[in-house]
Design a protein around this motif. Sequence first.
Motif, PDB file in Angstrom:
ATOM      1  N   LYS A 130       0.822  -1.214   0.000  1.00  0.00           N
ATOM      2  CA  LYS A 130       0.000   0.000   0.000  1.00  0.00           C
ATOM      3  C   LYS A 130       0.859   1.269   0.000  1.00  0.00           C
ATOM      4  N   ALA A 131       1.998   1.182  -0.701  1.00  0.00           N
ATOM      5  CA  ALA A 131       2.890   2.334  -0.828  1.00  0.00           C
ATOM      6  C   ALA A 131       2.392   3.251  -1.941  1.00  0.00           C
ATOM      7  N   LYS A 132       2.704   4.535  -1.814  1.00  0.00           N
ATOM      8  CA  LYS A 132       2.353   5.485  -2.874  1.00  0.00           C
ATOM      9  C   LYS A 132       3.287   5.254  -4.049  1.00  0.00           C
ATOM     10  N   PRO A 133       2.726   5.060  -5.240  1.00  0.00           N
ATOM     11  CA  PRO A 133       3.578   4.892  -6.424  1.00  0.00           C
ATOM     12  C   PRO A 133       3.873   6.252  -7.062  1.00  0.00           C
ATOM     13  N   ILE A 134       5.153   6.583  -7.134  1.00  0.00           N
ATOM     14  CA  ILE A 134       5.575   7.873  -7.684  1.00  0.00           C
ATOM     15  C   ILE A 134       6.569   7.638  -8.814  1.00  0.00           C
ATOM     16  N   TYR A 135       6.266   8.198  -9.974  1.00  0.00           N
ATOM     17  CA  TYR A 135       7.182   8.185 -11.115  1.00  0.00           C
ATOM     18  C   TYR A 135       8.160   9.334 -10.909  1.00  0.00           C
ATOM     19  N   THR A 147      17.048  18.289 -13.575  1.00  0.00           N
ATOM     20  CA  THR A 147      15.910  18.746 -12.800  1.00  0.00           C
ATOM     21  C   THR A 147      15.068  17.532 -12.456  1.00  0.00           C
ATOM     22  N   LEU A 148      14.678  17.422 -11.199  1.00  0.00           N
ATOM     23  CA  LEU A 148      13.876  16.294 -10.742  1.00  0.00           C
ATOM     24  C   LEU A 148      12.397  16.604 -10.905  1.00  0.00           C
ATOM     25  N   ARG A 149      11.672  15.671 -11.496  1.00  0.00           N
ATOM     26  CA  ARG A 149      10.214  15.781 -11.658  1.00  0.00           C
ATOM     27  C   ARG A 149       9.572  14.542 -11.052  1.00  0.00           C
ATOM     28  N   LEU A 150       8.446  14.741 -10.371  1.00  0.00           N
ATOM     29  CA  LEU A 150       7.693  13.641  -9.777  1.00  0.00           C
ATOM     30  C   LEU A 150       6.272  13.647 -10.308  1.00  0.00           C
ATOM     31  N   HIS A 151       5.708  12.453 -10.412  1.00  0.00           N
ATOM     32  CA  HIS A 151       4.333  12.320 -10.877  1.00  0.00           C
ATOM     33  C   HIS A 151       3.689  11.174 -10.092  1.00  0.00           C
ATOM     34  N   GLU A 152       2.632  11.477  -9.324  1.00  0.00           N
ATOM     35  CA  GLU A 152       1.934  10.413  -8.593  1.00  0.00           C
ATOM     36  C   GLU A 152       1.112   9.594  -9.579  1.00  0.00           C
ATOM     37  N   MET A 153       1.307   8.293  -9.548  1.00  0.00           N
ATOM     38  CA  MET A 153       0.607   7.410 -10.481  1.00  0.00           C
ATOM     39  C   MET A 153      -0.720   6.969  -9.880  1.00  0.00           C
ATOM     40  N   LYS A 154      -1.658   6.637 -10.758  1.00  0.00           N
ATOM     41  CA  LYS A 154      -3.017   6.332 -10.332  1.00  0.00           C
ATOM     42  C   LYS A 154      -3.406   4.871 -10.499  1.00  0.00           C
ATOM     43  N   GLY A 155      -2.539   4.067 -11.109  1.00  0.00           N
ATOM     44  CA  GLY A 155      -2.881   2.666 -11.346  1.00  0.00           C
ATOM     45  C   GLY A 155      -3.266   1.951 -10.074  1.00  0.00           C
ATOM     46  N   ASP A 156      -4.120   0.949 -10.201  1.00  0.00           N
ATOM     47  CA  ASP A 156      -4.596   0.246  -9.015  1.00  0.00           C
ATOM     48  C   ASP A 156      -4.069  -1.181  -8.911  1.00  0.00           C
ATOM     49  N   GLY A 157      -3.184  -1.556  -9.806  1.00  0.00           N
ATOM     50  CA  GLY A 157      -2.616  -2.895  -9.759  1.00  0.00           C
ATOM     51  C   GLY A 157      -1.176  -2.871 -10.226  1.00  0.00           C
ATOM     52  N   GLY A 158      -0.457  -3.943  -9.932  1.00  0.00           N
ATOM     53  CA  GLY A 158       0.954  -4.016 -10.301  1.00  0.00           C
ATOM     54  C   GLY A 158       1.193  -3.831 -11.782  1.00  0.00           C
ATOM     55  N   GLU A 159       0.404  -4.516 -12.610  1.00  0.00           N
ATOM     56  CA  GLU A 159       0.598  -4.401 -14.059  1.00  0.00           C
ATOM     57  C   GLU A 159       0.175  -3.033 -14.577  1.00  0.00           C
TER      58      GLU A 159
END
Length: 175
Positions: A130-135, A147-159
């Motif tokens: 249940k960790a936050k997935p961040i690109y 330059t560092l950029r972050l994007h929170e991902m919204k997928g709900d499964g591993g794949e």
Amino acid sequence: HIPPETERQLNELRRSGCPVVFFIPHVALFELLVASPHFRPGGSRSFGAVYRPNSNPVIDAWVLDGRQQRGLKMFARGTALIGAKGHLRRNNWLAVPFDQNAGKSGTLSIFLGRLASLTPLPGMLAVGTKAKPIYAITERTGFFRATLRLHEMKGDGGETLTTEAHALLESHLRS
């Protein structure tokens, strides 16, 4: 360089106290994240990374020593699952290179117009803990500058997280 928006995102992640899986591609200067004191969870929590061991033990020792001196907890790919899950369950942060060929055990998808085998490991770790997935991506801006950029991902499964990370990388590469 960490722009104000990225600094805000990192501060929010620190304050949340949640575990975080950073999906990191092999692009210019991504190793600088290892050395950056800004890319840490803070407090008693730690930062870890999954790595692919080399076939040369001398090179492996050199790489591990350089990363561990910066306070990273290292988890060897192939044997990383249990240790990395435990690390995340203690609300730590973990970086996982996601753009590696996963062979027969991977998720098949189209990447840059070709069939590719994508590793499901970072997505499985994020979902299973249940960790936050961040690109996270470093955009090269000059010699030894990024330059560092972050994007929170919204997928709900591993794949779905795996394919979402590759879609973000493909969009970045095409731009």
